[in-house]
Design an enzyme around this catalytic site. Structure first.
Site, PDB file in Angstrom:
ATOM      1  N   ALA A  11      41.601  27.393  61.710  1.00  0.00           N
ATOM      2  CA  ALA A  11      40.283  27.994  61.911  1.00  0.00           C
ATOM      3  C   ALA A  11      39.454  27.847  60.646  1.00  0.00           C
ATOM      4  O   ALA A  11      39.983  27.582  59.559  1.00  0.00           O
ATOM      5  CB  ALA A  11      40.407  29.474  62.282  1.00  0.00           C
ATOM      6  N   ASP A  97      42.450  25.601  48.893  1.00  0.00           N
ATOM      7  CA  ASP A  97      42.689  27.021  49.167  1.00  0.00           C
ATOM      8  C   ASP A  97      43.555  27.646  48.085  1.00  0.00           C
ATOM      9  O   ASP A  97      43.383  28.821  47.740  1.00  0.00           O
ATOM     10  CB  ASP A  97      43.322  27.203  50.545  1.00  0.00           C
ATOM     11  CG  ASP A  97      44.584  26.359  50.740  1.00  0.00           C
ATOM     12  OD1 ASP A  97      44.762  25.351  50.028  1.00  0.00           O
ATOM     13  OD2 ASP A  97      45.392  26.705  51.626  1.00  0.00           O
ATOM     14  N   THR A 121      50.128  28.826  57.352  1.00  0.00           N
ATOM     15  CA  THR A 121      50.868  27.730  57.973  1.00  0.00           C
ATOM     16  C   THR A 121      51.964  27.241  57.035  1.00  0.00           C
ATOM     17  O   THR A 121      53.080  26.928  57.449  1.00  0.00           O
ATOM     18  CB  THR A 121      49.912  26.578  58.322  1.00  0.00           C
ATOM     19  OG1 THR A 121      48.866  27.083  59.156  1.00  0.00           O
ATOM     20  CG2 THR A 121      50.641  25.463  59.043  1.00  0.00           C
TER      21      THR A 121
END
Length: 244
Positions: A11, A97, A121
């Site tokens: 997302a 990230d 993940t």
């Protein structure tokens, strides 16, 4: 006001931040350009930044560059400046990230050594030392990834998902998978925390990512659980570049 886009594996998270406070947050499985344009029209941010685990969606970039006074891409902007230094030998391969979460944790606790655990993940374990030096870190399969791996790479093991109650020992195959995967991750996290505290007794441990709440209550050590590290870090990067 700043527009922050964090494009992950499943997302895209959007935060609109004003003076360091989130005034709008949302997660989009698929963010369309017209939805992005509507947010810009409504909130009128001046600056923006994007970080993607792969590469930013090319459909967004012309819109962002046209509508914002200043737009930064943590993926491909060679002029972008970071408030921390990177000790990574291959910074071009370092997840955006991971950089953002490290900056976010350092923004909150710049005075102590930091271990940042991001449970998504993948699970990443990154270390930042004062006065703001990213030393490096490790990458491990995440909770859902482990469940899928056991199902996808065996003939008969079922695909399961996390549950609140985790037995010490499974008495069914589903319980055995659940306990093995969840407790394996907990032991792994506790091990990294123990090593960090052995080297740096006053270190702070941050836990972030989609599965942070699930694991926070299962760890032995007190952690600073925060779902906001990535956007806080990206917002700090905007501010740092505005000051330069």
């Amino acid at each position: 006001m700043n527009l922050i886009l964090d494009q992950g594996n499943t997302a895209t998270k959007i935060v609109l931040a004003d003076r360091g406070q989130a005034v709008y947050t949302a997660a989009y499985p698929r963010l369309e350009p017209d939805e992005l344009a509507a947010l810009i029209d409504r909130y009128r941010p001046e600056c923006g930044i994007i970080a993607s685990v792969a590469m930013p969606d090319p459909a967004w970039l012309p819109l962002l560059r046209r509508r914002l006074r200043r737009f930064l891409s943590l993926n491909d902007d060679p002029a972008i400046r970071l408030p921390i230094t990177l000790g990574y030998r291959t910074p071009e391969t370092l997840g955006r990230d991971r950089i953002a979460a490290a900056v976010g944790a350092w923004t909150l606790r710049p005075e102590v050594p930091l271990l940042i655990i991001d449970a998504g993940t993948a699970i990443t374990y990154d270390v930042v030392l004062p006065p703001g030096h990213f030393v490096g870190g490790n990458i491990s399969p995440g909770l859902t990834t482990r469940f899928h791996a056991l199902h996808d790479y065996t003939r008969r093991l079922p695909l399961i998902s996390e549950r609140d109650e985790v037995p010490d020992l499974g008495v069914t195959t589903e319980e055995a998978i659940l306990s093995g995967v969840v407790r394996g991750i907990v032991y792994e996290m506790n091990g990294y925390i123990e090593i960090m505290h052995a080297k740096h007794p006053h270190a702070a441990v941050f836990l972030t990512g989609g599965h942070a709440p699930y694991f926070d209550r299962r760890l032995k050590c007190r952690t600073f659980a925060s779902e906001n590290l990535v956007w806080l870090g990206l917002n700090r990067i905007i501010e740092y570049n505005e000051d330069k």
